[in-house]
Scaffold this motif. Sequence first.
Motif, PDB file in Angstrom:
ATOM      1  N   GLU A 136       0.933  -1.251  -0.028  1.00 15.86           N
ATOM      2  CA  GLU A 136      -0.033  -0.070   0.042  1.00 15.86           C
ATOM      3  C   GLU A 136       0.992   1.279  -0.123  1.00 15.86           C
ATOM      4  O   GLU A 136       0.766   2.316  -0.939  1.00 15.86           O
ATOM      5  N   LYS A 137       2.092   1.221   0.727  1.00 13.28           N
ATOM      6  CA  LYS A 137       2.867   2.538   0.837  1.00 13.28           C
ATOM      7  C   LYS A 137       3.425   2.630  -0.426  1.00 13.28           C
ATOM      8  O   LYS A 137       3.846   3.716  -0.729  1.00 13.28           O
ATOM      9  N   ALA A 138       3.975   1.544  -1.049  1.00 12.34           N
ATOM     10  CA  ALA A 138       4.856   1.476  -2.287  1.00 12.34           C
ATOM     11  C   ALA A 138       3.691   1.765  -3.654  1.00 12.34           C
ATOM     12  O   ALA A 138       4.166   2.000  -4.764  1.00 12.34           O
ATOM     13  N   GLY A 139       2.309   1.763  -3.479  1.00 11.16           N
ATOM     14  CA  GLY A 139       1.546   1.877  -4.595  1.00 11.16           C
ATOM     15  C   GLY A 139       1.373   0.541  -5.274  1.00 11.16           C
ATOM     16  O   GLY A 139       1.216   0.559  -6.414  1.00 11.16           O
ATOM     17  N   ILE A 140       1.726  -0.576  -4.886  1.00 11.68           N
ATOM     18  CA  ILE A 140       1.772  -1.787  -5.478  1.00 11.68           C
ATOM     19  C   ILE A 140       0.422  -2.598  -4.937  1.00 11.68           C
ATOM     20  O   ILE A 140      -0.105  -2.563  -3.954  1.00 11.68           O
ATOM     21  N   ARG A 141      -0.508  -3.395  -5.928  1.00 15.50           N
ATOM     22  CA  ARG A 141      -1.486  -3.956  -5.626  1.00 15.50           C
ATOM     23  C   ARG A 141      -1.274  -5.129  -5.219  1.00 15.50           C
ATOM     24  O   ARG A 141      -0.484  -6.090  -5.837  1.00 15.50           O
ATOM     25  N   LEU A 142      -1.440  -5.682  -4.104  1.00 13.60           N
ATOM     26  CA  LEU A 142      -1.250  -7.084  -3.530  1.00 13.60           C
ATOM     27  C   LEU A 142      -2.310  -7.871  -3.847  1.00 13.60           C
ATOM     28  O   LEU A 142      -3.321  -7.690  -3.410  1.00 13.60           O
ATOM     29  N   ARG A 143      -1.801  -9.144  -4.134  1.00 11.90           N
ATOM     30  CA  ARG A 143      -3.030 -10.389  -4.524  1.00 11.90           C
ATOM     31  C   ARG A 143      -2.461 -11.473  -3.582  1.00 11.90           C
ATOM     32  O   ARG A 143      -1.322 -11.946  -3.701  1.00 11.90           O
ATOM     33  N   VAL A 144      -3.246 -11.927  -2.879  1.00  7.53           N
ATOM     34  CA  VAL A 144      -3.276 -13.247  -2.130  1.00  7.53           C
ATOM     35  C   VAL A 144      -4.198 -14.144  -1.859  1.00  7.53           C
ATOM     36  O   VAL A 144      -5.417 -13.310  -1.441  1.00  7.53           O
ATOM     37  N   PRO A 145      -4.346 -15.128  -2.210  1.00 10.95           N
ATOM     38  CA  PRO A 145      -5.361 -16.194  -1.985  1.00 10.95           C
ATOM     39  C   PRO A 145      -5.757 -16.262  -0.566  1.00 10.95           C
ATOM     40  O   PRO A 145      -5.165 -15.870   0.095  1.00 10.95           O
ATOM     41  N   ARG A 146      -7.163 -16.542  -0.396  1.00  4.45           N
ATOM     42  CA  ARG A 146      -7.716 -16.849   0.620  1.00  4.45           C
ATOM     43  C   ARG A 146      -6.866 -17.996   1.434  1.00  4.45           C
ATOM     44  O   ARG A 146      -6.233 -18.787   0.862  1.00  4.45           O
ATOM     45  N   PRO A 147      -6.533 -17.799   2.897  1.00  2.00           N
ATOM     46  CA  PRO A 147      -5.505 -18.711   3.564  1.00  2.00           C
ATOM     47  C   PRO A 147      -6.141 -20.182   3.221  1.00  2.00           C
ATOM     48  O   PRO A 147      -5.080 -21.197   3.132  1.00  2.00           O
ATOM     49  N   LYS A 148      -7.338 -20.648   3.007  1.00  2.71           N
ATOM     50  CA  LYS A 148      -7.552 -22.283   2.699  1.00  2.71           C
ATOM     51  C   LYS A 148      -7.124 -22.485   1.658  1.00  2.71           C
ATOM     52  O   LYS A 148      -6.880 -23.664   1.022  1.00  2.71           O
ATOM     53  N   LEU A 149      -6.852 -21.522   0.440  1.00  7.09           N
ATOM     54  CA  LEU A 149      -6.365 -22.000  -0.777  1.00  7.09           C
ATOM     55  C   LEU A 149      -4.634 -21.798  -0.800  1.00  7.09           C
ATOM     56  O   LEU A 149      -4.060 -22.151  -1.664  1.00  7.09           O
ATOM     57  N   CYS A 150      -4.141 -21.396   0.168  1.00  3.12           N
ATOM     58  CA  CYS A 150      -2.456 -21.314   0.277  1.00  3.12           C
ATOM     59  C   CYS A 150      -2.021 -22.671   0.941  1.00  3.12           C
ATOM     60  O   CYS A 150      -1.522 -22.667   2.316  1.00  3.12           O
ATOM     61  N   THR A 151      -1.912 -23.727  -0.012  1.00  2.00           N
ATOM     62  CA  THR A 151      -1.634 -24.981   0.818  1.00  2.00           C
ATOM     63  C   THR A 151       0.040 -25.078   0.514  1.00  2.00           C
ATOM     64  O   THR A 151       0.633 -24.485  -0.457  1.00  2.00           O
ATOM     65  N   ASP A 152       0.504 -25.807   1.499  1.00  2.12           N
ATOM     66  CA  ASP A 152       1.927 -26.192   1.220  1.00  2.12           C
ATOM     67  C   ASP A 152       2.195 -27.248   0.483  1.00  2.12           C
ATOM     68  O   ASP A 152       1.637 -28.208   0.115  1.00  2.12           O
ATOM     69  N   ASN A 153       3.254 -27.084  -0.811  1.00  2.00           N
ATOM     70  CA  ASN A 153       3.467 -28.018  -1.583  1.00  2.00           C
ATOM     71  C   ASN A 153       3.891 -29.140  -1.116  1.00  2.00           C
ATOM     72  O   ASN A 153       3.566 -30.382  -1.683  1.00  2.00           O
TER      73      ASN A 153
END
Length: 132
Positions: A53-70
């Motif tokens: 936000e401070k750098a003017g960059i849009r952050l995209r992060v999936p919902r936590p339940k979609l962030c699985t460990d390989n």
Amino acid sequence: MRDVSASFQEAVVDVLTRKAVRACKDEGVDHLMIGGGVAANSRLRALAEERCEKAGIRLRVPRPKLCTDNGAMVAALGAEMVARNRSASSWDLSADSSLPVTEPHVPGHGHGHGHTHDHDHVHEVSKENLYS
């Protein structure tokens, strides 16, 4: 021990977010995507959001339940293959990053679906029948 763990997490999150935001700025990228198991970390998500936000960059992060460990996904697939009495791959199995994740390598099974490679694959194991 909690202090050590919290300090380690903070150091890792600091470095990851600082370097990611700097890379975006250096390369003229206005979006940052974080994925995989690490993206489920709430501190990483919060600091990334703050710095983006401070750098003017849009952050995209999936919902936590979609962030699985390989590693967890590979272990789950391995457990399923063992449950189906599949043989293990040989130790000299080469990596092939072009393979779709729906086609785990299992020795002794032929090719399918018009796919050609130097080693064989199990094509009958798919999302439809792997979890049914």
